[in-house]
Design a protein around this motif. Sequence first.
Motif, PDB file in Angstrom:
ATOM      1  N   ASP A  90       4.192   4.346  -1.492  1.00 17.71           N
ATOM      2  CA  ASP A  90       3.326   3.760  -0.473  1.00 17.71           C
ATOM      3  C   ASP A  90       2.314   2.870  -1.174  1.00 17.71           C
ATOM      4  OD1 ASP A  90       2.016   3.170   1.831  1.00 17.71           O
ATOM      5  OD2 ASP A  90       1.866   5.252   2.523  1.00 17.71           O
ATOM      6  N   GLU A  91       2.505   1.566  -1.047  1.00 17.08           N
ATOM      7  CA  GLU A  91       1.667   0.570  -1.705  1.00 17.08           C
ATOM      8  C   GLU A  91       1.506   0.851  -3.191  1.00 17.08           C
ATOM      9  OE1 GLU A  91      -1.808  -0.408   0.445  1.00 17.08           O
ATOM     10  OE2 GLU A  91      -0.825  -0.144   2.374  1.00 17.08           O
TER      11      GLU A  91
ATOM     12  N   THR B  96       2.919   3.908   6.821  1.00 23.36           N
ATOM     13  CA  THR B  96       2.585   5.190   6.209  1.00 23.36           C
ATOM     14  C   THR B  96       3.012   6.340   7.113  1.00 23.36           C
ATOM     15  OG1 THR B  96       0.736   4.171   5.083  1.00 23.36           O
ATOM     16  CG2 THR B  96       0.716   6.549   5.264  1.00 23.36           C
TER      17      THR B  96
ATOM     18  N   GLU C   4      -0.280   6.818  -0.462  1.00 25.78           N
ATOM     19  CA  GLU C   4      -1.056   5.588  -0.315  1.00 25.78           C
ATOM     20  C   GLU C   4      -2.219   5.552  -1.313  1.00 25.78           C
ATOM     21  OE1 GLU C   4      -2.218   5.433   3.665  1.00 25.78           O
ATOM     22  OE2 GLU C   4      -2.181   3.258   3.754  1.00 25.78           O
TER      23      GLU C   4
HETATM   24 MG   LIG Z   1      -0.392   2.770   4.970  1.00 23.76          MG
END
Ligand SMILES: [Mg+2]
Lengths: 333, 767
Positions: A189-190, A75, A113
């Motif tokens: 992010d994810e 991240t 995220e």
């Molecule tokens: Mg992360």
Amino acid sequence: MRDGSCPAVSGHFFDILVGKELVMQNESVIEIRNLSKIYRDFWGRKKVQAVKSLSLDVHRGEVFGLLGPNGSGKTTTMKMLLGLLFPTSGEMRILGKPASDVSKNEKIGYLPEESYLYRFLNADETLDFYGRLFNMSAAERAKRADELIEMVGLSKARRRQLKEYSKGMTRRIGLAQALINDPELVLLDEPTSGLDPIGTREMKDLILKLKAQGKTVIMCSHQLGDVQDVCDRIAVLFQGELKVLGRVDELLEIRDEMQIRTSSLSDAAIADIQAVLKKHNVVNSSFQKPKADLEELFLRTVRESGERPGRRFSAEEIATGTGDNKGAGGSKV
Amino acid sequence: MDFNPVPFDFAGSFSQWLIIVGILIGGSLGLSLLLAVARNGASGVPMFTRGLTSYLSDLGSLSLRRILAITSLTFKEAVRRKALLIFVVFAVLLMFAGWFLSNSNSRAELQANVHITFVLRTIAWLILPAVIFLSCWGIPEDIRLRSMHTVVTKPARRMEIVLGRMLGFGTVTILVLCVMGVIGYVWIQRQIPENVRNNLTCRVPVFGHLLFIDTAGQPSYTGINVGDTWMYRSYVQGNSRARAVWMFSNVTPDALVGDVLRLESRFEAFRTVKGSEKSIREGIEGQFTLVKNARDEAFGGFALGASTREMADLLREGQFRNAADKLKEFAEKIRTKPKDIPDPDYAGLAGGAQQASGALKVLNSDTHNFDELSQLFKDLFDTTFQLSDRKAAAAAGNTIFEDIAAKCDAVADYLKTNADDLLDHMPRLEVPLPTFTVTEFHEGDDIREVNRKLEFVADYETLGRFLAKTISRLNDAGKVVEGDSISPAFLDTLAEEKEISPLNAELLLTVLTEQLQSGALRVADGKLAVADGRRWFPFFDDLVRRELLVSQDSEGWLLTLDLFEDLTTAGFLRIEVSCLNDQMYLGMARPDLFIRLPDRPFYVGYTKAILTTGLMLLLVVVIGVTSSCVVKGPVSVFLTLTMFIVGQFFHDFMLRIVSGNEQGLGLIESAALIWQHRNPSVGLDASEATQKFVQGIDSVSTGFLAGVSRIIPDFSVFGSAAAHVEKGFDVPLDASVWPSVAAFFAFMIPCVLLAGACLKFRELESK
Ligand SMILES: [Mg+2]
Ligand SMILES: Nc1ncnc2c1ncn2[C@@H]1O[C@H](COP(=O)(O)OP(=O)(O)OP(=O)(O)O)[C@@H](O)[C@H]1O
């Protein structure tokens, strides 16, 4: 899994693999050189070094996976690319521009995220707001919002405030906002965290669709299966250091093993095949359902990195499992 | 309150602002360069330039649509966070206030004032905390919740975020303010008692300059002090030559209400003899006199020097030839024995000449031009003024005195040759108005109305001028003479003159006939003329003073004057106030008398007050948003509140400390003195070196304060409009509105620049 993708995408899928991808390769969309990030506290004291001397290139048109255990700096790297954080040292260029240049954002989509959106807006208002940040006209915004809401499946909830959304719904609207400008480069992010299995599948399809359109995608994920499915190349970070970098198919190719996949075999057939193998002096064969290979790779990398910090692994080592950990490679066929 | 309608000095303030902002920008650039180098060594320099260019290019690429997107987002946020609940509080306050405020004061205008004050203060103090809270919390919350991340990863420049936030909170503020303003307006209209409602106007005052004339007839800056500890008002002694002189400029017919000029006054009566209850109730008598005295205004200044006082008196009397002789005498003395004349007399000469040259210019009219004389006086002033530079004067020796004497002679020659013209065109006219009374315990203001057309019983000089003008007009028309004597129809002709009563007409005929017979007048070319070649005014003046023309009817020579044509010069009006009762005093200060122009409707002033309140709240928004770009919400609230309180209540105090006008010593010195139990006049019990050292440190802290006083806005500027409206006055644009507007922009622009930079060069990670 690939052949079963959702109907919207399946049409182009093979064109992509053989077509555009190869043409576009090797033009760097992202260049990272010796990037380091040290988090400091208020007094300037070092708290943690999140990224250590990272160098990476991401090419146009590929799907790039950034892997690593929790807290390995994925991240942080993304945030530095976006100019949210300033690197302690090192250079970056995104779409040919420095990370601190806002105008690069015209062609970037970012899914954080967790979806950090304005909870008092509803889906329509959210997309309208972000559209306006791209200087889009009202008509354009409305059209794009309709498409995206339809795409992420929130048509029924478009007038509800985001604070009423479930986690997955928030993810979906987050994704829609990331794509509002039809970006050239998408940072996710994810992306699949919090999504239901269908959502996960749709997300993967979407990523492939983006790739089919010639977009570049960078994603972090802990769902290794998903990464394996969609990523062309991956990098594995461990405590801020780059441990592994390469094409997924190369990394996962195990050179002294061979796997045969067939439809289910009868016991007689298995016995026959074993006899054949014996005849050819093949030892140590096993008949098992294959495992997710990337998971194996990942675990091995993490384990070895813990034991031997500061070392980077070559594709060769990874592939042959000779990263002087004997036990690692041999557990399967 | 501001009395001087000095136009707001935009250019001056602007250049000062440029200097300060320039210093600030230069300073912060230097500081950030230093920081960059300190952190990153040599590579700090290119980093700095890169940062700077990217900041500037951001400034160049601002987009209104993006700014407005963030504005509307902010607006929605505020509304959905229920900021508008503030209206409920307002409504409740207004509901209950009604009970307490009705009948809060017996006096009508105070009743209105209380209501207005309540509404304006409530609005400001209710919105203020909400505004501080909203604006200080917006961006930090955005950063904390990381919703900022999705915004800055769009092409939104951080400067746009700052501007959008400011605009958004500003819009909420203005909206709330406007709604409250309207509600408050309606509430005031409905709430105040019926009988007070016509008090709800905006008075538009024109204030004058106040001077006094003492009992000896000489000008002075103050009147008599009757022993009040409160030295606000000066007093004029009754039954004496003492007067208070108000000078108003720019008085034009626009000042009239209908056909009258309204003078609103509030004088204080002071009695040295306490009479019966009845006399106390009746109060003491005062009088306004409208004065147009060109000779006094032009030459009064010469009365300041002993050597020129006599000449001044002659000039004021209009005896220009005699005055010229006096001046020549003086010039001779300057030439021969310059050192015998004391310095103050030279100063008097210079001061008189300066005043004369200025005042004469104003007197120019179609009929006469005073430029030449004005220039002569200016030369006289310039030459005499050289004496003030002692060194240069000593070096020049006697030539300076030669010069001065020469200039005096030039003036004297002019006076001599032009005496008649000057006398004709420099009249003195004093028109007393009906007397008024002031009681000791009166309340409220008094309004006296002065008619545009004034009936006036002529005094000697005015009568002389009037007759000279009338007769010469009739004479030019050939209506006075027939053959060798006064025309038989002359009486009929005079009957057509409105201002000459039949009895006085007869008197005039008799006197003229007598004068003709006695040879003082003669007839030439069918016209009447003064035998010795004098002009008409000196001729009639002479007759009047010899009391040959005393009015035959009881009314006197009743003339009609026009306030503007006869009593003002280029909009300049002089009003003198005298007290008529012996042993009584009339007290006054500058704001106690003003010309009340036509009133404006109440909403005009009210709107302006709301407007400046709005500017104040907007400035608070700007400061709140700016500080919230640097620090977290609570700290930012604290900072903004401190700025506001210091700026509102202590700005003046700060300036006084910085300018050394506040009594007391520096920070450490004072503390040490307290510690040592010593008096400031005694000083510290320490060696000279230590004292110097302490004072040195103190001067640094004072310097710091001087800097701070420049950075903290003077919030009291914004309150002045409300103060005017509360007192029932209109808000002067120059004194209240423009300074507020200027103050707002002066602070807004650097704040925006600063906030944009702070947000741009910080990491958006909540720590
Ligand atoms: Mg992360
Ligand atoms: N704001 C911050 N202040 C201090 N340290 C931080 C901050 N953000 C992250 N870190 C630290 O930096 C390191 C890397 O964090 P980062 O969030 O990049 O990890 P990640 O790879 O994204 O992990 P995850 O898989 O859990 O999302 C961690 O040790 C983390 O504690």
